[in-house]
Design a protein around this motif. Structure first.
Motif: not given
Lengths: 107, 512
Positions: A68-69, A72-73, A76, A98-99, A102
């Motif tokens: 996930l990290a 998410l990176a 971004n 909850g992503l 995103t």
């Protein structure tokens, strides 16, 4: 069983794509042991296509917060991130975190 | 080690130098013997220049030939400045007076007895006989010659004047130019019998040879004038010694240098090791201090907790739980998980907890609190995010208000049933680039209901989806009975039987 016992539990393939610029195909288990390789694949994908990067997680058998990290990176750094397909294992981790929005996970 | 290398190298050098010296020494001695023998041969060739005229003179002086007159005529060519002799005389018998004399005699004047004995010797030993007077200012070599096979025939006597000083200047361009030599009459090389020499002293390495001369023997003692085998042969031993010595020192130097380098490397490695161990000690002490302690709460809540370290016990995960008493009836509960492991994850966790406590003390509710927490962490800066569930439990109203930032839902366990609260889930703290408004929801909470908060280590398993893990947890939790602590013991024992890879935090709270 230690995480290093099996040398190649996950493979990451970066493929050019007409629609999304670049697709990262993730097969196998994504955890803290394979997250660095995943991050390398994502970095080269963004270098290839800075605006749009898609992920194919249909062959992902395990996915934890380390993965996930990385996602998410990527979200971004690249303008648009989408997850085209996802195995149940990956999909549920993204959903309970909850992503879905995103990370552009739909269907 | 260094001294050993030096000693060994010097030993090898010494042996080589010694071998070179010995070989050269043998060589020089052999060459000198050859040279002296060669010189003897040259002398031997020169001797007839003395013997031949005397032999001829005996023939000329026979009474049936020229007699005394013939003798005088013949010998006049050989006596004087141009000939080999300073004096010549003819005897018809050894004990008589000379019948003819040419030149001036030293021996007859100074040592007539010796002349007499020489003549007697010549009379009994045909051929050439020698006598010498080698001391004093006038040195003389005397010869007597009697014809072989003619007993009682004439005897020719002659004298050669020798230089007062037997030392002659070395002459160059002759076979003797690189040889220092001394020529003695007789077999014994004593100063009294020295005929001629070209050197003051011969030195330690000499060779000698004998050359028969009449009834006597000439002894030639020679020493090399410098090296016969050539300069390199002579110098080889000390060239080997110096070069070997230098190489030995260099080898010793290199050995010393390598030893020092290795020693330094070992010291450095030990220092690094010590620093690493110290760092690990500090790091693990810090991390242990960050592991959440069993929280206490108000009397109306029965609380139990577990913190189970994952596979790598040197590094903690960023898991936490917290219980904060708000007022007489309300209590704040939280559980969270910072992504990643180790000291960095631990310190993010510590700062998030501190911030959360501050916001809670200001009276913010769960969703509001997550909104305020969200800007404190960014995946693009630290590469980390955190999932959090916040609840406010109100025992008087029998309600619980909950909000989630990407965290797994709380499990509610009551009299043999277990179900997950459908808490609205927003993105994890630090995950979203755009600020998100978190939502919260209120649930009824009957008495004797246990709320179980946990992190993903409790339910995540390879080769299954998270739903499988959540289903297993609710099944086991529904069967658990007893105190909250007993229930947690059973749940964690059964769910982490295989030994979890990830850290796991579990908090159980029951309203009594």
């Amino acid at each position: 069983m230690t995480p290093d016992a099996e040398p190649r539990r996950a493979t990451f393939t970066v493929e050019p794509d007409a629609q999304d610029g670049c697709v990262v195909v993730v097969d196998g288990e994504v955890d803290i042991a394979s997250a660095a390789a995943f991050d390398d694949a994502v970095t080269s994908a963004i270098a290839l296509s800075p605006e749009r990067v898609a992920f194919d997680l249909s062959g992902t058998t395990f996915f934890d917060s380390s993965g996930l990290a990385v996602l998410l990176a990527a979200a971004n750094r690249a303008t648009t991130v989408t997850i085209r397909r996802a195995s149940a294992a990956a999909r549920r981790v993204i959903e309970v975190s909850g992503l879905t929005d995103t990370l552009g996970l739909h269907q | 080690m260094t001294l050993g290398v030096l000693a060994l190298a010097l030993l090898v050098t010494g042996v080589l130098a010694w071998a070179a010296f010995v070989v050269n020494d043998h060589n020089e001695s052999r060459l000198l013997r050859l040279k002296v023998a060669e010189t003897g041969a040259v002398f031997q060739v020169a001797l007839p220049t003395v013997e031949t005229p005397l032999a001829s003179a005996v023939e000329v002086a026979r009474p049936d030939n020229g007699g005394a007159a013939g003798f005088r005529r013949y010998m006049s060519d050989y006596v004087g400045a141009k000939g080999p002799f300073a004096f010549a005389a003819l005897w018809t018998a050894a004990n008589a007076q000379p019948v003819a004399m040419i030149g001036r005699s030293v021996m007859l004047a100074r040592a007539p007895a010796r002349v007499r004995s020489l003549l007697e010797r010549a009379a009994t030993h045909p051929g050439l006989s020698l006598q010498a007077r080698l001391t004093g200012p006038q040195r003389v070599l005397a010869y007597a010659y009697a014809s072989p096979g003619s007993g009682g025939g004439p005897i020719v006597y002659a004298e050669s004047a020798l230089p007062t000083n037997p030392r002659v200047r070395p002459t160059s361009g002759t076979p003797f130019s690189d040889l220092r030599f001394a020529l003695y009459l007789g077999r014994r090389p004593t100063a009294g019998m020295l005929l001629e020499t070209n050197a003051g002293s011969l030195g330690s390495r000499t060779a000698s040879t004998e050359v028969p001369f009449g009834d006597q023997v000439l002894t030639i003692v020679g020493a090399s004038n410098g090296s016969l085998g050539g300069g390199l042969s002579t110098s080889l031993w000390w060239i080997v010694a110096i070069a070997g010595g230098a190489l030995s020192l260099i080898a010793a130097g290199i050995t010393e240098r390598l030893l020092r380098d290795r020693q330094a490397a070992e010291i450095l490695a030990a220092d690094v090791q010590r620093l690493l161990e110290r760092q690990q000690t500090i790091s693990s002490a810090l991390q242990r201090s960050m592991i959440p302690r069993a929280p206490s709460g108000p009397a109306y809540l029965e609380i139990a907790s577990r913190y189970l370290p994952g596979g790598d016990e040197l590094e903690i995960g960023g898991d936490w739980f917290d219980v904060i008493e708000l007022d007489a009836d309300r209590t704040f509960l939280s559980i969270g998980d910072v992504s990643g492991r180790g000291l960095a994850a631990g310190s993010v966790m510590a700062s998030l907890r501190a911030a959360m406590r501050a916001f809670v003390s200001e009276g913010h509710g769960p969703a509001d609190l997550l909104d305020r927490l969200a800007p404190m962490l960014s995946i693009s800066e630290g590469g980390r995010f955190a999932t959090v569930t916040c609840l406010v439990l109100d025992r008087r109203a029998g309600l619980v208000t909950a909000a989630s930032a990407g965290h797994l839902p709380p499990l509610v366990v009551r009299s043999g049933t277990a179900e997950y609260l459908d808490v609205p889930v927003g993105p994890p703290i630090g995950a979203a680039a755009e600020p998100t408004a978190y939502r919260q929801q209120v649930f009824e909470l009957p008495a004797d209901t246990m709320i179980l908060l946990f992190t993903d280590g409790l339910v995540e398993r390879r080769s299954e989806t998270i739903d499988d893990g959540l289903a297993r947890l609710s099944r086991i939790a529904a069967q658990a009975t007893g105190t909250v602590d007993e229930m947690l013991e059973r749940i964690t024992t059964e769910l982490t039987a295989g030994g979890g890879e990830d850290d796991t935090a579990v908090l159980g709270v029951r309203r009594t």
